[in-house]
Design an enzyme around this catalytic site. Structure first.
Site, PDB file in Angstrom:
ATOM      1  N   GLY A 247       0.832  -1.203   0.000  1.00 21.81           N
ATOM      2  CA  GLY A 247       0.000   0.000   0.000  1.00 21.81           C
ATOM      3  C   GLY A 247       0.862   1.247   0.000  1.00 21.81           C
ATOM      4  N   SER A 248       0.326   2.312   0.578  1.00 23.31           N
ATOM      5  CA  SER A 248       1.008   3.609   0.519  1.00 23.31           C
ATOM      6  C   SER A 248       2.213   3.639   1.467  1.00 23.31           C
ATOM      7  CB  SER A 248       0.046   4.724   0.914  1.00 23.31           C
ATOM      8  OG  SER A 248      -0.286   4.577   2.282  1.00 23.31           O
ATOM      9  N   GLY A 252       2.686   2.063   5.216  1.00 26.58           N
ATOM     10  CA  GLY A 252       3.827   1.195   5.504  1.00 26.58           C
ATOM     11  C   GLY A 252       4.654   1.687   6.675  1.00 26.58           C
ATOM     12  N   GLU A 269       5.788  -3.481   0.767  1.00 30.36           N
ATOM     13  CA  GLU A 269       5.810  -3.201  -0.677  1.00 30.36           C
ATOM     14  C   GLU A 269       4.967  -1.946  -0.847  1.00 30.36           C
ATOM     15  OE1 GLU A 269       4.648  -2.829  -4.200  1.00 30.36           O
ATOM     16  OE2 GLU A 269       3.652  -4.783  -4.064  1.00 30.36           O
ATOM     17  N   CYS A 303       1.412  -0.042  -8.649  1.00 29.13           N
ATOM     18  CA  CYS A 303       2.555   0.548  -7.945  1.00 29.13           C
ATOM     19  C   CYS A 303       3.736   0.645  -8.898  1.00 29.13           C
ATOM     20  CB  CYS A 303       2.899  -0.251  -6.692  1.00 29.13           C
ATOM     21  SG  CYS A 303       3.200  -1.960  -7.014  1.00 29.13           S
TER      22      CYS A 303
HETATM   23  C1  UN1 Z   1       1.209  -3.633  -7.540  1.00 26.60           C
HETATM   24  O1  UN1 Z   1       0.797  -2.705  -8.245  1.00 26.60           O
HETATM   25  O2  UN1 Z   1       1.060  -3.595  -6.277  1.00 26.60           O
HETATM   26  O3  UN1 Z   1       4.543  -5.650 -12.066  1.00 26.60           O
HETATM   27  C2  UN1 Z   1       1.809  -4.861  -8.059  1.00 26.60           C
HETATM   28  C3  UN1 Z   1       3.327  -5.422 -12.097  1.00 26.60           C
HETATM   29  C4  UN1 Z   1       2.388  -6.431 -11.483  1.00 26.60           C
HETATM   30  C5  UN1 Z   1       2.323  -6.250 -10.027  1.00 26.60           C
HETATM   31  C6  UN1 Z   1       1.995  -4.881  -9.545  1.00 26.60           C
HETATM   32  N1  UN1 Z   1       2.847  -7.761 -11.803  1.00 26.60           N
HETATM   33  O4  UN1 Z   1       2.869  -4.410 -12.613  1.00 26.60           O
END
Ligand code: UN1
Length: 512
Positions: A247-248, A252, A269, A303
């Site tokens: 998340g953000s 985190g 993450e 992300c």
């Molecule tokens: C995410 O956005 O939290 O590499 C994960 C990627 C995807 C996973 C993204 N396999 O864009």
């Protein structure tokens, strides 16, 4: 409920996944009659309600935690390959429900149907990988300095794991964690995003069937609730040996602090602010396609989304023209329609956040090259947006979860790398070049400072075989492939004396 996928109506999809109009929000081996406030699941493409979930409260979390602790004890005694067999069957169940679950991901989160299906495929791939790993939880053996001694390392199950996931990958990120935790001998409690509760219900119902068919302990618990009722008690709970949180950065930091206070493990993450560097010798058509998928795909809500584009001055004008043309042709609309390239943002708050970021960008000297508007009508649609920026704009150091791409120009690769690395986040990065020297330079220790670095590939869409995660404020965690499984186990170093003497290490003498 007239919206349809190729073959099913919304109500058929929900029914086939066991989702009712009103649903309990916690599972500890059986469904708990939760009494917390109702969470409305909204289809972001229409603004319509899909179904409701009664959220979990602290007492429901406590039931899940006690059950996870109880399930861990027998589960850790199962052999790792037997645990792998459960994960194999989970993969098979997911294969059976791929169409429905992928459609639900699209309906509830708003990503394209092919991306929703891709997400379920990512879960299946993760299960397959974990099944193989269940026979490969290797330890090392070392040569002891003491005669007739054997020394080795082994890996044991860690304990219950708390899994916190975000709305944007409402099912795959659970699978990254759950498939590994399961083969490693851990039980777990899932706290999904409150924006995507139905996806979590559907996945847990699938997992429940697999557990029950095998008389396995209820290792897959679920608690859908808010930060105060579920998130905080989970982070502070010493039974949860590992908290894996996606998340953000703000979330985190809060979770990481609480887990560190009790000396638990955390796997974080968090936000990314991913950049692509395009050199003057790049294949510009390849770069264009990659930028488009990475910046506009999933409406900028990965992300790994590309948020910053660095263009070599020699190709900047040409590349901007290509981008303008490509952005104009992005088809925005219903994510279940095969013609659509960009669906909605997840909710009204996300639209507001994007507009606020844009206002700041313009205030800081940015120039909107394309887009920048909210699309009127039902659902939460915006235009994909290009902003000409400079490195002096503080907003470009922040992650805005939207299709908002900042464009920068540079003279040479050293300058590009410096600009690229000048943000607090460090998840994913890429360079487009046909020069071996530039590519290798980008991948050196003084090149990209990110957890992921690509050449002639965009920043998003990573495969599960590699370890996934990033540096700096992205949190340092690694999930999915490679040796990420080690984070879900505890390491034990064993030394065994099979001789008749008791020699001491480092030559120490201690005779009576
Ligand atoms: C995410 O956005 O939290 O590499 C994960 C990627 C995807 C996973 C993204 N396999 O864009």
């Amino acid at each position: 409920m007239s919206q349809t996928t190729a073959s099913s109506t919304v109500s058929e999809i929900l029914a086939s996944l066991g989702i009712a109009a009103e649903n309990p929000g916690a599972f500890d081996g059986s469904w708990i009659a939760t009494q917390g406030p109702e969470i409305l699941s909204i289809n972001p493409a229409t603004g319509e309600e899909l179904a409701r979930v009664r959220s979990a409260q602290a007492a429901d979390y406590e039931r899940c935690a006690a059950a996870a602790q109880a399930a861990f004890e027998p589960w850790r005694e199962w052999t790792a390959p037997a645990r792998g067999e459960i994960v194999r069957q989970l993969g098979d169940e997911l294969r059976r429900h791929k169409e429905a679950l992928g459609s639900l991901v699209s309906l509830e989160m708003g990503k394209l149907l092919s991306e929703g299906l891709g997400e379920v495929q990512e879960m299946i791939d993760m299960c397959d990988l974990a099944v193989g790993m269940s026979r490969q939880l290797f330890g090392k053996s070392m040569h002891s300095e003491r005669p007739q001694h054997r020394m080795y390392e082994q890996w044991h199950p860690l304990g219950p794991v708390g899994i916190i996931t975000a709305f944007n990958f409402p099912v795959a990120v659970w699978a990254w964690n759950a498939a590994l935790a399961a083969i490693c001998g851990d039980s777990m409690i899932w706290k999904p995003s409150e924006k995507t509760p139905l996806c979590a219900l559907a996945v847990t119902k699938i997992a429940q069937r697999v557990l029950e068919a095998n008389d396995a302990p209820p290792i897959f618990a679920l608690a859908i609730g808010d930060r105060n009722q579920v998130g905080k008690p989970m982070a502070a709970d010493p039974r949860m040996r590992l908290i894996s949180a996606t998340g953000s950065v703000r979330m985190g930091k809060a979770v990481g602090r609480v887990v560190a206070e009790r000396l638990g493990y955390s796997l974080l993450e968090l936000g990314g602010n991913n950049g692509i560097v395009v050199m003057d010798d790049a294949d510009l058509d390849l770069a264009l396609r990659a930028v488009l998928f990475a910046a506009v795909g999933t409406a900028g809500q990965r992300c790994t989304t590309t948020r910053r584009l660095f263009l070599h001055k020699a190709i900047a004008a040409e590349m901007k023209q290509k981008l303008l043309e490509a952005y104009q042709s992005v088809r925005i609309g219903d994510p279940l329609d095969a013609e659509t390239l960009m669906g909605p943002l997840v909710d009204g708050g996300a639209v507001e956040d994007m507009m606020k970021a844009l206002e700041r960008a313009v205030g800081e000297g940015g120039k909107i090259l394309y887009g920048g508007r909210v699309i009127e009508g039902p659902g939460f649609f915006v235009e994909p947006t290009l902003v000409e920026a400079t490195s002096h704009m503080p907003i470009t150091c922040e992650e805005t979860f939207a299709p908002l791409l900042y464009l920068f120009e540079f003279d040479d690769l050293d300058e590009a790398i410096e600009l690229h690395n000048s943000v607090p986040q460090g998840l994913s990065s890429a360079i487009f070049t046909l020069s071996m020297r530039s590519a290798e330079r980008f991948l050196t220790a003084s090149g990209s400072d990110c957890g992921i670095a690509n050449v002639n590939i965009g920043t998003s869409g990573a495969e599960i075989g590699g370890a996934f995660g990033g540096e700096k404020e992205t949190g340092g965690g690694r999930e999915a492939g490679s040796d990420s499984w080690k984070l879900y186990m505890r390491r034990q170093t064993c030394t065994l004396n099979w001789g008749e003497e008791l020699p001491l290490a480092q030559g120490v003498e201690f005779d009576v």
